[in-house]
Structures are given as structure tokens and as C-alpha cells.
Design an enzyme around this catalytic site. Structure first.
Site, PDB file in Angstrom:
ATOM      1  N   ARG A 238      30.376  14.601  21.671  1.00  0.00           N
ATOM      2  CA  ARG A 238      30.062  13.725  20.532  1.00  0.00           C
ATOM      3  C   ARG A 238      28.840  12.880  20.896  1.00  0.00           C
ATOM      4  NH1 ARG A 238      32.480  16.623  17.975  1.00  0.00           N
ATOM      5  NH2 ARG A 238      34.304  16.361  16.659  1.00  0.00           N
ATOM      6  N   ASP A 262      24.043  19.100  21.895  1.00  0.00           N
ATOM      7  CA  ASP A 262      24.440  19.840  20.691  1.00  0.00           C
ATOM      8  C   ASP A 262      24.935  18.876  19.620  1.00  0.00           C
ATOM      9  OD1 ASP A 262      24.987  22.257  19.213  1.00  0.00           O
ATOM     10  OD2 ASP A 262      27.115  21.801  19.507  1.00  0.00           O
ATOM     11  N   GLU A 267      24.443  12.124  13.255  1.00  0.00           N
ATOM     12  CA  GLU A 267      23.998  13.478  12.858  1.00  0.00           C
ATOM     13  C   GLU A 267      24.494  13.839  11.461  1.00  0.00           C
ATOM     14  OE1 GLU A 267      26.181  15.680  16.004  1.00  0.00           O
ATOM     15  OE2 GLU A 267      27.467  16.450  14.415  1.00  0.00           O
ATOM     16  N   HIS A 299      24.760  20.983  16.377  1.00  0.00           N
ATOM     17  CA  HIS A 299      26.230  21.001  16.409  1.00  0.00           C
ATOM     18  C   HIS A 299      26.756  22.401  16.060  1.00  0.00           C
ATOM     19  CE1 HIS A 299      29.901  18.158  16.149  1.00  0.00           C
ATOM     20  NE2 HIS A 299      30.278  19.356  16.568  1.00  0.00           N
TER      21      HIS A 299
HETATM   22  P1  NAD Z   1      41.002  17.987  24.836  1.00  0.00           P
HETATM   23  O1  NAD Z   1      41.774  16.929  24.125  1.00  0.00           O
HETATM   24  O2  NAD Z   1      41.665  19.285  25.165  1.00  0.00           O
HETATM   25  O3  NAD Z   1      40.404  17.393  26.189  1.00  0.00           O
HETATM   26  C1  NAD Z   1      39.880  16.107  26.284  1.00  0.00           C
HETATM   27  C2  NAD Z   1      40.106  15.625  27.692  1.00  0.00           C
HETATM   28  O4  NAD Z   1      39.488  14.334  27.805  1.00  0.00           O
HETATM   29  C3  NAD Z   1      41.581  15.453  28.062  1.00  0.00           C
HETATM   30  O5  NAD Z   1      41.863  16.139  29.271  1.00  0.00           O
HETATM   31  C4  NAD Z   1      41.760  13.949  28.203  1.00  0.00           C
HETATM   32  O6  NAD Z   1      42.703  13.580  29.214  1.00  0.00           O
HETATM   33  C5  NAD Z   1      40.348  13.528  28.601  1.00  0.00           C
HETATM   34  N1  NAD Z   1      40.087  12.110  28.354  1.00  0.00           N
HETATM   35  C6  NAD Z   1      40.385  11.382  27.262  1.00  0.00           C
HETATM   36  N2  NAD Z   1      39.968  10.109  27.405  1.00  0.00           N
HETATM   37  C7  NAD Z   1      39.372  10.056  28.615  1.00  0.00           C
HETATM   38  C8  NAD Z   1      38.716   9.004  29.337  1.00  0.00           C
HETATM   39  N3  NAD Z   1      38.603   7.779  28.835  1.00  0.00           N
HETATM   40  N4  NAD Z   1      38.213   9.311  30.556  1.00  0.00           N
HETATM   41  C9  NAD Z   1      38.328  10.555  31.067  1.00  0.00           C
HETATM   42  N5  NAD Z   1      38.944  11.578  30.441  1.00  0.00           N
HETATM   43  C10 NAD Z   1      39.451  11.321  29.225  1.00  0.00           C
HETATM   44  O7  NAD Z   1      39.705  18.229  23.925  1.00  0.00           O
HETATM   45  P2  NAD Z   1      38.782  19.536  23.914  1.00  0.00           P
HETATM   46  O8  NAD Z   1      39.357  20.541  22.980  1.00  0.00           O
HETATM   47  O9  NAD Z   1      38.473  19.936  25.312  1.00  0.00           O
HETATM   48  O10 NAD Z   1      37.475  18.950  23.192  1.00  0.00           O
HETATM   49  C11 NAD Z   1      36.694  17.926  23.784  1.00  0.00           C
HETATM   50  C12 NAD Z   1      35.702  17.380  22.773  1.00  0.00           C
HETATM   51  O11 NAD Z   1      34.708  18.370  22.495  1.00  0.00           O
HETATM   52  C13 NAD Z   1      36.274  17.089  21.380  1.00  0.00           C
HETATM   53  O12 NAD Z   1      36.918  15.837  21.320  1.00  0.00           O
HETATM   54  C14 NAD Z   1      35.050  17.123  20.497  1.00  0.00           C
HETATM   55  O13 NAD Z   1      34.471  15.843  20.453  1.00  0.00           O
HETATM   56  C15 NAD Z   1      34.121  18.068  21.250  1.00  0.00           C
HETATM   57  N6  NAD Z   1      33.868  19.323  20.517  1.00  0.00           N
HETATM   58  C16 NAD Z   1      32.582  19.670  20.226  1.00  0.00           C
HETATM   59  C17 NAD Z   1      32.317  20.861  19.574  1.00  0.00           C
HETATM   60  C18 NAD Z   1      30.912  21.329  19.278  1.00  0.00           C
HETATM   61  O14 NAD Z   1      30.728  22.267  18.489  1.00  0.00           O
HETATM   62  N7  NAD Z   1      29.893  20.751  19.890  1.00  0.00           N
HETATM   63  C19 NAD Z   1      33.377  21.684  19.197  1.00  0.00           C
HETATM   64  C20 NAD Z   1      34.666  21.308  19.526  1.00  0.00           C
HETATM   65  C21 NAD Z   1      34.903  20.127  20.185  1.00  0.00           C
END
Ligand code: NAD
Length: 336
Positions: A238, A262, A267, A299
């Protein structure tokens, strides 16, 4: 998700994209669903279009405030799914108060994980400049020397579904992989370290945490000061995870050696639209794009055929499951 073969429900789909229609059509046929398609986001002007529906499904441009949730409640709609992984566009506290059940999408992490590795390699091998130059028949080598993955220490912040898959992807490159997460996953093939150690020792840092208060602007003047000179930063998570003003200063001072984004703060309204003939006002986006060592994409890390099918299927099936059985694997129940 355990979903009956045929259900008798009406669902309103907001923000329908052309590439989603075929997947919705298939599901509607198989499950005998009545689907109302609305191309606009769910907002004050469009909420009434959901009247008579059992549930609604949205994408990320629907800003689901307490007011919108209240209007859904007035229409006796108690179920909302977002066909995105991120759900920071929904007021979860208000949803809980109003007893509106929310689910998100759980498409495979592979697309974003693959894309992250691509951005790492493109940054490391200065591919943006190589591509631009070749397009104007400049085949010189000057300034294009890269580095090799085997010599890199790569720090992954957030080892959830996507971060852990990035680590799997990287495991064949022979690089050292460090990880930081508030939750330590024993199955992750990386060395968990403190955030400060990750900052200090990583040549490349990739962000995979969701946007929470605790993660907002984690990349800032202070964290940048702890990183190596010439660090490469990758953000497929994000835009708001970075303080972009601090990042710009760090690029200008060559503290950041390369940056691949990305996602970008504000955005919305730009990415995923054709804005070629419009006057855009996101100055940071325009300024940062011109650096030779900055790669920006709109994105699209998630955007694969497999992910779109999963998003549609999840958006519909989670509603059916919540309505019919009172539970869904992707219901958002935590951090509210
Ligand atoms: P997820 O929930 O499986 O993993 C997130 C991880 O972050 C978890 O392991 C959690 O414990 C950790 N976390 C949360 N708060 C934290 C903190 N303060 N410090 C350290 N670690 C922390 O999520 P995911 O499916 O792996 O997705 C991650 C992010 O990717 C999404 O939230 C989204 O913002 C982003 N995303 C982007 C796209 C894209 O097209 N660019 C697509 C999908 C997701």
C-alpha cells in the site's frame, strides 16, 4: 468454502469490471443467482440500487463509511464482501456496531509474489533505463551495471500469504533472506530478525504488511536513516506504508539506490483509469516517476487471470456462505 449447488439469492455487484463479467456469468448460471450489476462504486448515490438484495459485493473504490453501512442496514442488507484482499476502505468498527458481516477476497498470493520478484530483478539490473535506451537505439553500457541476487541480503517485512510466497520464490536465487513480522511463522524459510536489524543489513527491502495504524508510513526519515546506502525498496502493498516526502529526499540524496512501487498514496482515481488527456494533481507521483532508478506500475501486481477468477468466486461464495451457513472462511473478524 462449502457452498450449496443451487441458491436462491440476489446479489448486487458494484464496480463490475469487464474482465470479471465472464466469471460472474458462470457463477450466476451454476448457482442460479440473480445478479444486479452496477459499474459505479457503492456510495450515497448508488446504495439504493441494492434494494431487495441479500448481499452486496464491491471493489476498492467503494468507500464504505458508517453512513453507507447505515443505509445498507435500512435496506435490510447485512452482508458485504470486498473482492479485494485489502479492506481499509471499509469502516469495520461501524460494520460491527451495525452487525453487518464483512468478508474480503482470498485470491492466491502467487501473482503479487511473482511480480515482487520481477520488480526486485528489474531494480537490481536497472532494467527501466536499459529498456528506455534500447527504444532509442542507445546500446551503451554506461550506468547499467547491475548486481547479482546471490550477493544480496533481502529483507521481507510481513510474512503473511504474499510475503512468505515471495520468500519461497527467492529461495532459488541463493540470496540471504531476512524477515520481520509481529507473528513468527515457523514454516517461513527466512531468518526472523528485529526490524532494526532488517533495516541495517538488507540490500533490498520489500513491504508485505497491510495498511494499519501500526504500519502507516513505516518507511520514513527515521527508518530510512537505519538502512544501507543505496538500499533498494519495493512496495507492492500500500502506498501509505511510505512517507513519500521522506522517500523523495532519500532518492535525491542517493540513500535509496532504486525504488519500485506498484502502489502509491492517493492512487485512487488515477490507477486503473485512462487519464492521458487529464490534468493530474498528484505532484509526488509525477515527480518521483522521472527518476531513472524509480519504477512505477499502476497497482497491477495482483492482476492475473487466476486472481480475477478467485476474486469473483470469493466475493460471491463468501456472501452465500455467510447468509446460508452463518460463516465464511474469509469473514473479517479481527482487529475490529
Ligand atoms: P496477510 O494478512 O496474509 O499478511 C500480512 C502480514 O503482515 C501478517 O503476517 C501480519 O502478521 C503482518 N503484520 C501485520 N501488522 C504488522 C506490523 N505492524 N508489523 C509487522 N508485521 C505485521 O496479507 P497478504 O495477503 O500477504 O497481503 C499483504 C498486503 O499486500 C495486503 O494487505 C495488501 O495491502 C497488499 N496487496 C497488494 C496487491 C497489489 O496488487 N499490489 C494485491 C494484494 C495485496
Amino acid at each position: 468454502m462449502n457452498v450449496p449447488n443451487i441458491v436462491n439469492m440476489k446479489i448486487t455487484v458494484y464496480e463490475i469490471r469487464e474482465d470479471e463479467r465472464e466469471a460472474f456469468r458462470r457463477l450466476a448460471g451454476n448457482l442460479k443467482l440473480e445478479i444486479v450489476y452496477v459499474s459505479a462504486p457503492l456510495n450515497d448515490d448508488t446504495v439504493q440500487l441494492a434494494a431487495g438484495s441479500n448481499g452486496v459485493t464491491i471493489l476498492g473504490y467503494s468507500k464504505v463509511s458508517a453512513g453507507i453501512l447505515g443505509k445498507l442496514k435500512d435496506l435490510n442488507i447485512n452482508y458485504l464482501s470486498t473482492r479485494t484482499i485489502g479492506y481499509n476502505h471499509i469502516d469495520l468498527a461501524a460494520a460491527k456496531r451495525l452487525n453487518i458481516r464483512i468478508s474480503n477476497a482470498s485470491y492466491g498470493p502467487y501473482g503479487v509474489a511473482d511480480y515482487t520478484v520481477m520488480l526486485i530483478l528489474m531494480s537490481l539490473r536497472k532494467y527501466k533505463q536499459a529498456l528506455f535506451r534500447a527504444n532509442v537505439n542507445d546500446y551503451s553500457l554506461t550506468g547499467l551495471q547491475g548486481r547479482e541476487m546471490k550477493d544480496m541480503t533481502i529483507g521481507i517485512i510481513g510474512t503473511g500469504r504474499i510475503g512468505s510466497k515471495v520468500i519461497d520464490n527467492l529461495s532459488g536465487f541463493g540470496c540471504r533472506i531476512l524477515a520481520y513480522d509481529t507473528y513468527i511463522d515457523g514454516n517461513v524459510k527466512a531468518e526472523y530478525v528485529s526490524l532494526d536489524t532488517l533495516y541495517k543489513e538488507s540490500d533490498i527491502i520489500s513491504l508485505h504488511v497491510p495498511l494499519f495504524e501500526s504500519t502507516s508510513q513505516i518507511i520514513n526519515k527515521n527508518s530510512l536513516s537505519k538502512m544501507k546506502e543505496g538500499v533498494i525498496l519495493i512496495n507492492c502493498s500500500r502506498g501509505e506504508l511510505m512517507n513519500i516526502a521522506d522517500v523523495i529526499i532519500a532518492i535525491e540524496h542517493e540513500k535509496i539506490g532504486a525504488l519500485a512501487l506498484d502502489v502509491f498514496e492517493n492512487e485512487e482515481g488515477i490507477y486503473h483509469f485512462d487519464r492521458r488527456t487529464d490534468i493530474l494533481k498528484n505532484r509526488d507521483m509525477a515527480y518521483i516517476r522521472q527518476f531513472p532508478n524509480v519504477i512505477m506500475t499502476q497497482h497491477i501486481a495482483f492482476y492475473t487471470n487466476s486472481a480475477v477468477d478467485d476474486m469473483v468466486s470469493c466475493g460471491v461464495k463468501s456472501l452465500i456462505s455467510l447468509i446460508g451457513e452463518g460463516r465464511a472462511d474469509t469473514e473479517i473478524t479481527y482487529r475490529v
